[in-house]
Design a protein around this motif. Structure first.
Motif, PDB file in Angstrom:
ATOM      1  N   GLU A 152       0.710  -1.360   0.076  1.00 43.84           N
ATOM      2  CA  GLU A 152       0.043  -0.100   0.117  1.00 43.84           C
ATOM      3  C   GLU A 152       0.839   1.140  -0.133  1.00 43.84           C
ATOM      4  OE1 GLU A 152      -3.836   2.124   2.578  1.00 43.84           O
ATOM      5  OE2 GLU A 152      -2.811   0.086   3.099  1.00 43.84           O
ATOM      6  N   LEU A 153       2.036   1.272   0.619  1.00 39.95           N
ATOM      7  CA  LEU A 153       2.745   2.389   0.771  1.00 39.95           C
ATOM      8  C   LEU A 153       3.580   2.628  -0.429  1.00 39.95           C
ATOM      9  CD1 LEU A 153       4.440   2.050   4.298  1.00 39.95           C
ATOM     10  CD2 LEU A 153       2.762   3.543   3.876  1.00 39.95           C
ATOM     11  N   ILE A 154       3.978   1.362  -1.118  1.00 37.89           N
ATOM     12  CA  ILE A 154       4.536   1.449  -2.246  1.00 37.89           C
ATOM     13  C   ILE A 154       3.554   2.130  -3.728  1.00 37.89           C
ATOM     14  CG2 ILE A 154       5.390  -0.048  -4.390  1.00 37.89           C
ATOM     15  CD1 ILE A 154       7.396   0.303  -1.912  1.00 37.89           C
ATOM     16  N   GLU A 155       2.312   1.415  -3.291  1.00 32.98           N
ATOM     17  CA  GLU A 155       1.342   2.027  -4.528  1.00 32.98           C
ATOM     18  C   GLU A 155       1.340   3.897  -4.110  1.00 32.98           C
ATOM     19  OE1 GLU A 155      -0.076   0.714  -7.075  1.00 32.98           O
ATOM     20  OE2 GLU A 155       1.063  -1.082  -6.635  1.00 32.98           O
ATOM     21  N   LYS A 156       1.094   4.127  -2.965  1.00 33.12           N
ATOM     22  CA  LYS A 156       0.760   5.440  -2.678  1.00 33.12           C
ATOM     23  C   LYS A 156       2.015   6.385  -3.194  1.00 33.12           C
ATOM     24  CE  LYS A 156      -2.128   5.171   1.358  1.00 33.12           C
ATOM     25  NZ  LYS A 156      -2.229   5.509   2.713  1.00 33.12           N
ATOM     26  N   GLU A 157       3.344   5.820  -3.038  1.00 30.96           N
ATOM     27  CA  GLU A 157       4.473   6.468  -3.352  1.00 30.96           C
ATOM     28  C   GLU A 157       4.561   6.635  -4.829  1.00 30.96           C
ATOM     29  OE1 GLU A 157       9.258   6.502  -2.745  1.00 30.96           O
ATOM     30  OE2 GLU A 157       8.119   4.981  -1.806  1.00 30.96           O
ATOM     31  N   LEU A 158       4.159   5.600  -5.466  1.00 31.72           N
ATOM     32  CA  LEU A 158       4.071   5.381  -6.821  1.00 31.72           C
ATOM     33  C   LEU A 158       3.015   6.409  -7.529  1.00 31.72           C
ATOM     34  CD1 LEU A 158       5.085   3.910  -9.613  1.00 31.72           C
ATOM     35  CD2 LEU A 158       3.324   2.415  -9.430  1.00 31.72           C
TER      36      LEU A 158
ATOM     37  N   MET B 213       4.496   9.892  -7.377  1.00 33.78           N
ATOM     38  CA  MET B 213       5.563  10.129  -8.316  1.00 33.78           C
ATOM     39  C   MET B 213       4.817  10.495  -9.693  1.00 33.78           C
ATOM     40  SD  MET B 213       8.458   7.519  -7.490  1.00 33.78           S
ATOM     41  CE  MET B 213       9.561   8.125  -8.630  1.00 33.78           C
ATOM     42  N   LYS B 214       3.771   9.560  -9.912  1.00 33.55           N
ATOM     43  CA  LYS B 214       3.281   9.823 -11.358  1.00 33.55           C
ATOM     44  C   LYS B 214       2.560  11.213 -11.355  1.00 33.55           C
ATOM     45  CE  LYS B 214       0.667   6.405 -12.676  1.00 33.55           C
ATOM     46  NZ  LYS B 214      -0.179   5.326 -12.668  1.00 33.55           N
ATOM     47  N   GLU B 215       2.039  11.704 -10.256  1.00 29.12           N
ATOM     48  CA  GLU B 215       1.210  12.796 -10.143  1.00 29.12           C
ATOM     49  C   GLU B 215       2.239  14.072 -10.318  1.00 29.12           C
ATOM     50  OE1 GLU B 215      -1.914  13.943 -10.106  1.00 29.12           O
ATOM     51  OE2 GLU B 215      -2.692  11.807  -9.958  1.00 29.12           O
ATOM     52  N   SER B 216       3.262  13.963  -9.690  1.00 29.47           N
ATOM     53  CA  SER B 216       4.492  14.838  -9.726  1.00 29.47           C
ATOM     54  C   SER B 216       5.050  15.035 -11.134  1.00 29.47           C
ATOM     55  CB  SER B 216       5.522  14.660  -8.861  1.00 29.47           C
ATOM     56  OG  SER B 216       6.618  15.323  -8.585  1.00 29.47           O
ATOM     57  N   MET B 217       5.179  13.940 -11.621  1.00 31.97           N
ATOM     58  CA  MET B 217       5.848  14.040 -13.189  1.00 31.97           C
ATOM     59  C   MET B 217       4.832  14.418 -14.051  1.00 31.97           C
ATOM     60  SD  MET B 217       7.700  10.440 -13.178  1.00 31.97           S
ATOM     61  CE  MET B 217       8.144  10.416 -14.879  1.00 31.97           C
ATOM     62  N   LYS B 218       3.440  14.291 -13.913  1.00 31.48           N
ATOM     63  CA  LYS B 218       2.553  14.739 -14.713  1.00 31.48           C
ATOM     64  C   LYS B 218       2.433  16.350 -14.698  1.00 31.48           C
ATOM     65  CE  LYS B 218      -2.385  14.228 -15.798  1.00 31.48           C
ATOM     66  NZ  LYS B 218      -3.928  13.768 -15.379  1.00 31.48           N
ATOM     67  N   GLU B 219       2.526  16.876 -13.449  1.00 33.79           N
ATOM     68  CA  GLU B 219       2.377  18.343 -13.252  1.00 33.79           C
ATOM     69  C   GLU B 219       3.529  19.060 -13.839  1.00 33.79           C
ATOM     70  OE1 GLU B 219       2.361  18.939  -8.965  1.00 33.79           O
ATOM     71  OE2 GLU B 219       0.046  18.149  -8.831  1.00 33.79           O
ATOM     72  N   LYS B 220       4.734  18.448 -13.831  1.00 38.00           N
ATOM     73  CA  LYS B 220       5.871  18.901 -14.392  1.00 38.00           C
ATOM     74  C   LYS B 220       5.806  18.944 -16.045  1.00 38.00           C
ATOM     75  CE  LYS B 220       9.409  17.472 -10.882  1.00 38.00           C
ATOM     76  NZ  LYS B 220      10.483  16.980 -10.772  1.00 38.00           N
ATOM     77  N   GLY B 221       5.178  17.978 -16.559  1.00 39.47           N
ATOM     78  CA  GLY B 221       4.786  17.892 -17.968  1.00 39.47           C
ATOM     79  C   GLY B 221       3.987  18.926 -18.522  1.00 39.47           C
ATOM     80  N   ASP B 222       2.875  19.160 -17.748  1.00 35.98           N
ATOM     81  CA  ASP B 222       2.098  20.032 -17.690  1.00 35.98           C
ATOM     82  C   ASP B 222       2.528  21.703 -18.211  1.00 35.98           C
ATOM     83  OD1 ASP B 222       0.208  18.130 -18.404  1.00 35.98           O
ATOM     84  OD2 ASP B 222      -0.736  18.425 -16.466  1.00 35.98           O
ATOM     85  N   ASN B 223       3.288  21.817 -17.097  1.00 32.68           N
ATOM     86  CA  ASN B 223       3.841  22.952 -16.950  1.00 32.68           C
ATOM     87  C   ASN B 223       4.871  23.598 -18.101  1.00 32.68           C
ATOM     88  OD1 ASN B 223       2.480  23.771 -14.417  1.00 32.68           O
ATOM     89  ND2 ASN B 223       4.416  22.767 -13.375  1.00 32.68           N
ATOM     90  N   ALA B 224       5.550  22.340 -18.560  1.00 27.67           N
ATOM     91  CA  ALA B 224       6.387  22.542 -19.616  1.00 27.67           C
ATOM     92  C   ALA B 224       5.707  22.696 -20.971  1.00 27.67           C
ATOM     93  CB  ALA B 224       7.378  21.499 -19.935  1.00 27.67           C
TER      94      ALA B 224
END
Length: 223
Positions: free
Chosen positions: A203-209, A212-223
């Motif tokens: 469960e912790l791994i899934e949350k962390e995953l 990370m996916k949300e963080s990477m998506k936000e960076k992509g949108d900003n670019a």
């Protein structure tokens, strides 16, 4: 069998060889000891008789020797008095006493030798008897020890085959089974805890995953 024949047989006997061949060594050696004791009593009695005879003959020898001196003095006196006829008679008596003294002296010597031999025989027999008694004592001790070992082994065999021992083995088996069941419960409990721990980790791994996916998506949108 005479005393000397029995004595020679006893002295020449090989105790060890006789005991090794005997069906009942303890009984045999007891009979041998009794025979030795009886023979020893007879030897001592014979020795005492020889000593008594030696004393009697010695006294007779002393008396005969005294008479030799007495008749010699009488012969001298008769000669001094001019009585050669009496002197001859006295010398005849002296000669008879001299022969008596000589014979008695030989008898004394004979009894001395006999007593010496008796004493040697008695010592030999006493030594042999002591050896036999020691062997008997050892045999008795071995018999007692063998009896104790037999009793102990009998008790051990009885214990091995007794109901109490069988019940003890059954009880021991029950304890072994209970311990095995307890180990199995502990094993199952441990597996269950491992499963929950794994679920929590996943469960912790899934949350962390997801983070990370949300963080990477936000960076992509900003670019």
């Amino acid at each position: 069998m005479g005393i000397f024949s029995r004595f020679r047989d006893i002295i020449n006997s090989n105790l060890n060889a006789m005991l090794e061949k005997a069906e009942d060594p303890e009984k045999l050696i007891k009979l041998m000891i009794q025979e030795m004791e009886d023979t020893l009593v007879e030897l001592k009695a014979s020795c005492a008789g020889a000593m008594a005879n030696r004393t009697r003959v010695s006294r007779a020898h002393e008396a005969a020797a005294g008479n030799v001196d007495k008749w010699e003095k009488k012969a001298r006196l008769a000669i001094e008095k001019g009585r050669e006829d009496l002197a001859r008679e006295a010398l005849l008596e002296k000669r008879a006493c001299q022969e008596e003294a000589t014979n008695r002296e030989k008898e004394v010597e004979h009894f001395d030798n006999l007593i010496t031999q008796y004493q040697k025989d008695i010592q030999q027999l006493e030594d042999k008897l002591e050896t036999a008694r020691n062997k008997h004592r050892i045999l008795v001790q071995r018999h007692i020890h063998a009896g104790h070992r037999k009793t102990a082994q009998s008790k051990i065999r009885h214990a091995d085959s007794s109901d109490a021992f069988v019940r003890f083995e059954q009880f021991e088996s029950r304890i072994d089974r209970m311990e095995a069941d307890a180990d199995l419960i502990n094993y199952r409990g441990s597996n269950l805890e491992d499963e929950f721990s794994k679920m929590e980790t996943d469960e912790l791994i899934e949350k962390e995953l997801e983070s990370m996916k949300e963080s990477m998506k936000e960076k992509g949108d900003n670019a």
